[in-house]
Design an enzyme around this catalytic site. Structure first.
Site, short mmCIF file in Angstrom:
data_model
loop_
_atom_site.label_atom_id
_atom_site.label_comp_id
_atom_site.label_asym_id
_atom_site.label_seq_id
_atom_site.Cartn_x
_atom_site.Cartn_y
_atom_site.Cartn_z
N ARG A 77 1.12 -1.49 -0.26
CA ARG A 77 -0.26 -0.30 0.25
C ARG A 77 0.93 1.65 -0.35
NH1 ARG A 77 -2.30 2.77 4.75
NH2 ARG A 77 -3.85 4.40 3.53
N HIS A 121 -2.47 10.76 0.45
CA HIS A 121 -2.22 10.45 2.43
C HIS A 121 -1.63 12.07 2.56
CE1 HIS A 121 -1.16 7.19 5.08
NE2 HIS A 121 -0.50 8.59 5.34
N GLU A 166 -7.10 8.99 5.99
CA GLU A 166 -7.32 9.65 7.37
C GLU A 166 -7.80 10.85 6.93
OE1 GLU A 166 -4.21 8.68 10.25
OE2 GLU A 166 -4.14 7.01 9.97
N ASN A 292 -7.12 2.07 10.11
CA ASN A 292 -5.65 2.11 9.91
C ASN A 292 -6.31 2.41 12.30
OD1 ASN A 292 -5.17 2.92 7.57
ND2 ASN A 292 -4.81 4.73 7.99
N TYR A 294 -4.49 2.02 16.04
CA TYR A 294 -2.99 1.53 16.27
C TYR A 294 -3.37 1.75 18.46
CZ TYR A 294 -0.89 3.38 12.17
OH TYR A 294 -0.03 3.27 11.16
N GLU A 354 -3.55 0.29 8.30
CA GLU A 354 -2.23 0.46 8.51
C GLU A 354 -2.42 -0.02 10.12
OE1 GLU A 354 -1.43 4.72 9.14
OE2 GLU A 354 -1.72 4.52 6.63
O1 IFM Z 1 2.65 7.15 10.32
C1 IFM Z 1 0.97 7.48 9.99
C2 IFM Z 1 0.59 7.54 8.66
O2 IFM Z 1 0.68 8.61 7.45
C3 IFM Z 1 -0.77 7.79 8.85
N1 IFM Z 1 -1.56 6.85 10.16
C4 IFM Z 1 -0.93 7.04 11.62
C5 IFM Z 1 1.20 6.04 11.78
C6 IFM Z 1 1.03 6.58 12.53
O3 IFM Z 1 1.31 7.92 13.16
#
Ligand code: IFM
Length: 449
Positions: A77, A121, A166, A292, A294, A354
């Site tokens: 990606r 992006h 995002e 995405n 985290y 992500e």
């Molecule tokens: O690095 C970023 C990415 O560009 C977008 N999503 C979160 C990642 C980590 O912060």
């Protein structure tokens, strides 16, 4: 120890983004983006760093694809820098810039790696920012025109497209808080930008369908696991405000063709101006949604909590600790996010586009990093995805963030997210322990229980 096997054809990949890895910010006719302009201003980025050189991927692309092949990636990606293709954002096409992505796609296909391409992006053209950027309604058409140029050139070979990455971050950090470019602090412009990003998404989907291309098109949305810090009425209401005005703004618009009352009631006159037909366009059917993810964040009602009167705190599962960016680690949070999407939005096909963590690297004399912490993080989250699939969520792929250590926006180069170490002095790529581990996961199509 047993093995958790994934469905046949599950897509294993790694992600990057143009500004974070390419470098060559002004080479071969590339125009200036808002990130070029922002990073070249004083005091915007830790240590005054920028993506001017980043990982020098623009010049090392062929070797980077060979590295992906060695890792056994099924998909890669990446994003396209709008200003490489259209230096002024619209009008004249830059053949060298478009040619770069054409070669990248061919190289990936030769290596048996499916390209997964994101159009936006964050590196929006500065020339268009000067005309109001995403807060100008025309941005939706500028974006659709750019998308058409790229689809016409690469649409015959790219299997998966995302319009935006995002968009919440672009609208909120770019136009509400000013942390990111263009550095504007104006909630009204921020909500307008969100609406125009969504309109641009819908228009680009229409352009793609009209071109009768063979691949799939969707969007990539950030989705932390946002939960109320307690069961109190106040914390639950604060959590709703945050969800429906942040991530939920995009989910509700795309999957339900509306902005939620929890958002419109709160933002009142700052709400975007919605014209007849807008929500139909925004909610055109898409083929997948990229997530995405985290961390998990607990929301508390707080009268001193800024515009939303709420504060968010990173949550870690017991004994899990925090990442280098002080983000919590809570793998079950990903299962919860996926269940929420299944239940609220009709179980659409999902790709985890992500997931990963920034951890301090301690390389040995040869630059090799034994990043057991990253292995633990990834293993926990991959198990969480397996759990979600067992619970009926339609998850079709998983991409690690990131293939390489790279430019982490306002944090510069200090946080290292890569499964491959970038030695910024020599630009050497050194696969970390996690890269070898991930290669084995891909080969086995599964992870240990
Ligand atoms: O690095 C970023 C990415 O560009 C977008 N999503 C979160 C990642 C980590 O912060």
């Amino acid at each position: 120890m047993g093995h958790l096997i994934f469905p046949e054809g599950f897509l294993w990949g790694a992600s990057t983004a143009a500004y974070q890895i390419e470098g060559s910010w002004n080479k071969d006719g590339k125009g200036e983006s808002v990130w070029d302009r922002f990073t070249h201003r004083k005091y915007t980025i830790r240590n005054g760093e920028s993506g001017d050189d980043a990982c020098d991927h623009y010049r090392r692309m062929a070797k980077d694809v060979a590295l992906m092949e060695a890792l056994g990636l099924k998909s890669y990606r990446f994003s396209i820098a709008w200003t490489r293709v259209l230096p002024e954002g619209r009008g004249k096409i830059n053949p060298k810039g478009l040619g770069f992505y054409d070669r990248l796609v061919d190289k990936l296909l030769e290596a048996g790696i499916a390209p997964n391409t994101t159009l936006n992006h964050w590196d929006f053209p500065q020339a268009l920012e000067d005309q109001g950027g995403w807060s100008n309604r025309d941005s939706a058409d500028w974006f659709a025109d750019y998308a058409r140029v790229v689809f016409e050139r690469l649409g015959d070979r790219v299997a998966m497209w995302a319009t935006h990455n995002e968009p919440f971050i672009v609208a909120f950090l770019g136009y509400c808080t000013g942390d990111f470019p263009p550095g504007v602090c104006d909630y009204t412009r921020g909500f307008a930008a969100a609406h125009h990003l969504l309109l641009g998404h819908g228009k680009a989907v229409d352009v793609y369908r009209a071109g009768k291309h063979r691949g799939k098109i969707g969007i990539v949305l950030d989705h932390p696991n946002i939960v109320p810090a307690s069961d109190s009425k106040e914390d639950r209401a604060a959590c709703d405000r945050i969800y429906y005005s942040n991530q939920g703004l995009y989910f509700e618009a795309i999957f339900k063709g509306r902005y939620a009352k929890a958002m419109t009631d709160w933002i009142g006159p700052m709400a975007p101006s919605v014209r007849a037909g807008d929500m139909e366009l925004i909610s055109r059917p898409i083929d997948f949604v990229g997530i995405n993810h985290y961390s998990t964040q607990a929301v508390t009602a707080n009268t001193r909590g800024g515009f939303f009167k709420a504060t968010k705190e990173e949550y870690s599962a017991p004994g899990m600790g925090k990442t280098d960016l002080a983000w919590g680690i809570n793998p079950p949070g990903l299962t919860q996010v996926l269940a929420g999407i299944r239940d609220r939005y009709g179980n659409p096909p999902v790709y985890i586009t992500e997931n990963g963590c920034a951890l301090e690297d301690n390389p040995d004399a040869k630059g090799y990093v034994e990043d057991w912490g990253r292995v633990d993080y990834l293993r926990g989250h991959i198990r969480a995805v397996h759990r979600a699939i067992a619970d009926g969520c339609d998850v079709r792929g998983y991409y690690v963030w990131s293939l390489l250590d790279n430019f982490e926006w306002a944090h510069g180069y200090a946080p290292r997210f890569g499964i491959v170490r970038t030695d910024y002095k020599t630009m050497r790529r050194i696969p970390k322990l996690s890269a070898h581990w991930y290669r084995d996961v891909i080969a086995a199509n599964g992870v240990d229980e």
